[in-house]
Design an enzyme around this catalytic site. Structure first.
Site, short mmCIF file in Angstrom:
data_model
loop_
_atom_site.label_atom_id
_atom_site.label_comp_id
_atom_site.label_asym_id
_atom_site.label_seq_id
_atom_site.Cartn_x
_atom_site.Cartn_y
_atom_site.Cartn_z
N SER A 1 -1.16 5.53 5.14
CA SER A 1 0.08 4.90 4.71
C SER A 1 -0.13 4.07 3.44
CB SER A 1 0.61 4.00 5.82
OG SER A 1 1.82 3.40 5.42
N LYS B 1 4.76 5.71 3.46
CA LYS B 1 4.73 4.28 3.12
C LYS B 1 5.41 3.55 4.27
CE LYS B 1 4.22 2.09 -0.99
NZ LYS B 1 3.62 2.59 -2.18
N MET C 1 0.53 -5.16 -2.39
CA MET C 1 1.80 -4.56 -2.77
C MET C 1 2.96 -5.33 -2.13
SD MET C 1 1.32 -2.09 -4.81
CE MET C 1 -0.19 -1.48 -5.53
N LEU D 1 4.52 -4.57 0.87
CA LEU D 1 5.45 -3.67 1.56
C LEU D 1 6.71 -3.31 0.76
CD1 LEU D 1 5.16 -5.22 5.16
CD2 LEU D 1 4.04 -3.16 4.31
N CYS E 1 -0.70 -5.01 8.14
CA CYS E 1 -0.71 -5.32 6.71
C CYS E 1 -1.09 -6.80 6.52
CB CYS E 1 0.67 -5.06 6.10
SG CYS E 1 0.81 -5.68 4.42
N THR F 1 -6.48 -2.74 5.84
CA THR F 1 -7.36 -3.42 4.89
C THR F 1 -7.84 -4.77 5.42
OG1 THR F 1 -5.41 -4.36 3.83
CG2 THR F 1 -6.33 -2.36 2.86
N GLY G 1 -10.39 3.95 6.74
CA GLY G 1 -11.07 2.87 6.03
C GLY G 1 -12.27 3.37 5.26
N GLY H 1 -7.23 7.08 2.04
CA GLY H 1 -6.34 6.36 1.13
C GLY H 1 -6.95 6.20 -0.24
#
Lengths: 299, 254
Positions: A19, A43, A69, A71, A125, A188, A238, A260
Site C-alpha cells: 500500500s 493506497k 505522506m 495519507l 501508518c 514503516t 518490509g 514497496g
C-alpha cells in the site's frame, strides 16, 4: 509453483504491491499487475479527500527512505472510478484507514462493493494524527475495528500491523480473536531526519516512517514472532527487493509478501525478477510450493 | 541523493525569474530535475538549467515557495535531492529544434549546450524572454516569439515552430513549457511527421517513482519522465486535459 493462498484467497504469484506505492490511480494499478505482481494493495483510502502533509514528505536515507505522506487520498467516493479500471486487470486489495470501528466498517464495505478481493485495514501508518498506528497499538480497539470490518464484508479482512510497539503478539491475538483473516506485517518504522545545516527537521510533519532494506530484519523478526503467537496467515512486508529477502519472510512464516520501496530502487519490473529467482531457488533446494517453504525457519 | 549546497551565483534573468548556481558533484543529464528546499517553504521540483559540476536552477517567482527561493543570496544553503527522472535523449548530428516556453526555457538549455540545437524561446512579452543570450552562446539560430509581438515573431512558439520547420528539415524537436504549448508542439509534430520529446510537469511528492502522485495515465512524470516521447504522449488521454491534485483527484489541466 509460485501459487499461494492467503487464507481462502488464492494468488497466482506471492508478491503484491504494498500500500502507498503506485496505487492511487486505476492506470497505475493496472500497470503494476501487468508487471508481475500477484495483487496490488491500494493506497490507504479514507472517507474524505485529503491532500496529506505538505512537502517535504520524502527523503532518501542510508538503507532506505523516510516518508510522511500523511495519507493523501481522493476519498472513498471518487476512488470507485480508479477501482473500476483496476479490478478488471486482476486482484486488488482495498486498503482503508479510519479513526474508529464505524469508519473502518463503512470503508471496508465500500471497498468490497468496488470489487476488492480483500480489505487491508491500515492500523499502522506512523505519521497521521488520529489514524494508523495511533489506533493500531491498542489491542482492545484493534479487536473492535477488525470485528466491525468483518461484520460489514464477506471478503477476507487483513490487518496491517505496526512494528512500533512492544506488544505485537497481543495485537496479533486481538486480530485473531476478532475473526481477522490475515495479518500483514510490517508497516514503516517511526523515524526522523534532521538537516544539520538548517538545525531543523526535514519532513514537514517532523516524523515519518522508515522503509527499505534497513527495516527488513525487523520485519522478518516481527513475522517470526507473529507466527509463534497466532495461527493466522501472514503477509510479510518490509525491505524486500529480491528473492532472498522474500524467502526470509516466507521461512519466518509468511504465505505471501509485499514490495514497496524496491519499486523505486529496482523499477516496476522488480516482481518479474523476484518471481523468476524465487522459483530457481525453490527448484534447487527442493521446495515444491510456497506452502512447503512457509515457516521453514521455525523448529 | 540529497545534499546541502551553497549558492555560488544568483543571476536575474527577468523581472520575475532568477538563476541560482551551486556546485554539486552528482552526475546529471539534460532534462533531469531536482527537488529543492529551504526551511519555511514547500519542497518543489525544479529542472536543472545547467548540468555540469556547477549546476543551476532557474526559478520564476509565482508563489510563496518560489518567492522564498528568490530571497537566497550568495553563500546561503539550499537542500537538493536527485537528480531524478529521464531527461532528453540527444543525438549529435540530428538536426534538432529546442523550444522553450516561459520558465520552461531553462530546462532546454543543457540540451542546447550539449548538441547546439536551434532554439525557439516563447514568451508573453519582451520582458518575459529569458536566457536568449545564453542560448546564442551555444546555438547559431535563436528565434524569439512573443504573444504581443513586442519582440521577435508575433504569436506563439508553436506557430513560429511551424514556420521554421517549413524552412529547414529537422530530425528532432525538444520542448518544455506550459502544457498547452506542449500539446500544440505534439499536434504540429504529428502533422509534420517530426519526432519530438516533451518535458512534462505534475504535482510531485516523493520525486523518486514511489508514491505515484504525479502519474499521467499510469506513467510517473518523476521516474518514467519528465521527458516523454511524442509516441508516449500521444497515448496519454490525460495529457493536455487532466491532472491529479494533491489528494489524487482527477481535475482539469491548468
Amino acid at each position: 509453483m509460485l501459487e499461494t493462498f492467503v487464507g481462502r484467497l488464492a494468488l497466482d504469484r506471492p508478491g503484491m504491491v504494498a500500500s502507498g506505492i503506485m496505487d492511487e490511480t486505476g492506470a497505475s494499478m493496472a500497470r503494476m499487475l501487468d508487471s508481475g505482481a500477484g495483487a496490488v494493495v491500494t493506497k490507504s483510502i479514507g472517507l474524505a479527500p485529503s491532500p496529506g502533509h505538505r512537502n517535504p514528505t520524502f527523503t532518501e536515507v542510508k538503507g532506505g527512505f523516510v516518508n510522511a505522506m500523511g495519507l493523501p487520498n481522493p476519498g472513498i467516493d471518487l476512488f470507485g472510478e480508479e477501482m473500476e479500471i483496476a479490478v478488471r486487470k486482476g486482484k486488488i486489495v482495498g486498503s482503508v484507514f479510519g479513526k474508529d470501528p464505524a469508519e473502518f466498517s463503512e470503508l471496508a464495505g465500500r471497498m468490497e462493493d468496488y470489487g476488492a478481493c480483500a480489505v487491508e485495514l491500515n492500523l499502522s501508518c506512523p505519521h497521521a494524527k488520529g489514524y494508523g498506528m495511533e489506533v493500531g497499538v491498542d489491542p482492545a480497539l484493534v479487536k473492535s475495528i477488525v470485528a466491525a470490518a468483518k461484520s460489514s464484508v464477506s471478503v477476507p479482512v487483513w490487518a496491517k500491523l505496526t512494528p512500533n510497539t512492544h506488544i505485537l503478539g497481543e495485537i496479533a491475538s486481538a486480530v485473531s480473536d476478532a475473526g481477522g483473516d490475515a495479518i500483514v506485517a510490517i508497516n514503516t518504522l517511526k523515524a526522523m531526519v534532521i538537516s544539520p545545516e538548517f538545525a531543523a527537521p526535514f519532513l514537514s510533519n517532523r516524523f515519518g516512517g522508515l522503509s527499505g532494506p534497513a527495516v527488513r530484519s525487523v520485519g522478518v523478526r516481527a513475522v517470526y514472532d507473529i507466527r509463534s503467537a497466532v495461527d493466522l496467515p501472514i503477509v510479510g512486508v518490509g525491505g524486500i527487493s529480491d528473492w532472498r529477502d522474500a524467502a526470509q519472510y516466507i521461512m519466518a512464516g509468511a504465505c505471501a509478501f509485499q514490495v514497496g520501496s524496491a519499486i523505486a530502487s529496482k523499477g516496476v519490473n522488480v516482481f518479474e525478477a523476484i518471481n523468476r529467482d524465487l522459483e530457481d531457488f525453490m527448484r534447487s533446494f527442493g521446495y515444491s510450493s510456497i506452502r512447503d517453504m512457509e515457516g521453514a525457519a521455525h523448529e | 541523493m540529497s545534499d546541502f549546497v551553497k549558492i555560488l551565483g544568483a543571476t536575474r534573468e527577468s523581472h520575475d525569474t532568477m538563476t541560482f548556481e551551486f556546485r554539486w558533484d552528482e552526475k546529471a543529464s539534460p532534462g533531469q530535475f531536482v527537488m529543492v528546499w529551504v526551511p519555511g517553504m514547500e519542497e518543489v521540483p525544479m529542472s536543472l538549467s545547467r548540468t555540469n559540476r556547477i549546476k543551476s536552477i532557474t526559478v520564476k517567482a509565482i508563489g510563496d515557495d518560489t518567492r522564498r527561493l528568490h530571497e537566497l543570496r550568495l553563500g546561503d544553503s539550499l537542500r537538493v535531492r536527485g537528480p531524478y527522472g529521464r531527461g532528453f535523449s540527444l543525438k549529435k548530428g540530428v538536426e534538432t529544434l529546442a523550444i522553450g516556453g516561459g520558465a520552461g526555457t531553462a530546462a532546454i538549455m543543457p540540451a542546447v549546450k550539449e548538441i547546439g540545437a536551434d532554439v525557439i524561446i516563447g514568451a508573453r512579452t519582451e520582458a518575459d524572454v529569458i536566457m536568449d543570450d545564453l542560448a546564442s552562446k551555444y546555438s547559431k539560430n535563436v528565434w524569439i516569439s512573443t504573444d504581443d509581438g513586442s519582440r521577435g515573431f508575433r504569436g506563439n512558439a508553436v506557430q513560429l515552430m511551424r514556420e521554421k520547420a517549413a524552412e529547414k528539415s529537422y530530425g528532432m524537436v525538444l520542448a518544455c513549457g506550459p502544457e498547452v504549448m506542449l500539446r500544440g508542439v505534439l499536434g504540429a509534430c504529428s502533422e509534420l511527421g517530426l519526432d519530438c520529446q516533451l518535458s512534462m510537469e505534475r504535482h510531485m511528492k516523493c520525486g523518486a517513482g514511489l508514491c505515484g502522485c504525479c502519474v499521467i495515465d499510469g506513467q510517473r512524470v518523476c521516474k518514467d519522465g519528465p521527458v516523454f516521447t511524442g509516441e508516449q504522449a500521444a497515448r496519454m488521454p490525460e495529457f493536455g486535459s487532466k491532472r491529479r491534485d494533491e489528494a489524487g483527484r482527477l481535475v482539469g489541466a491548468r
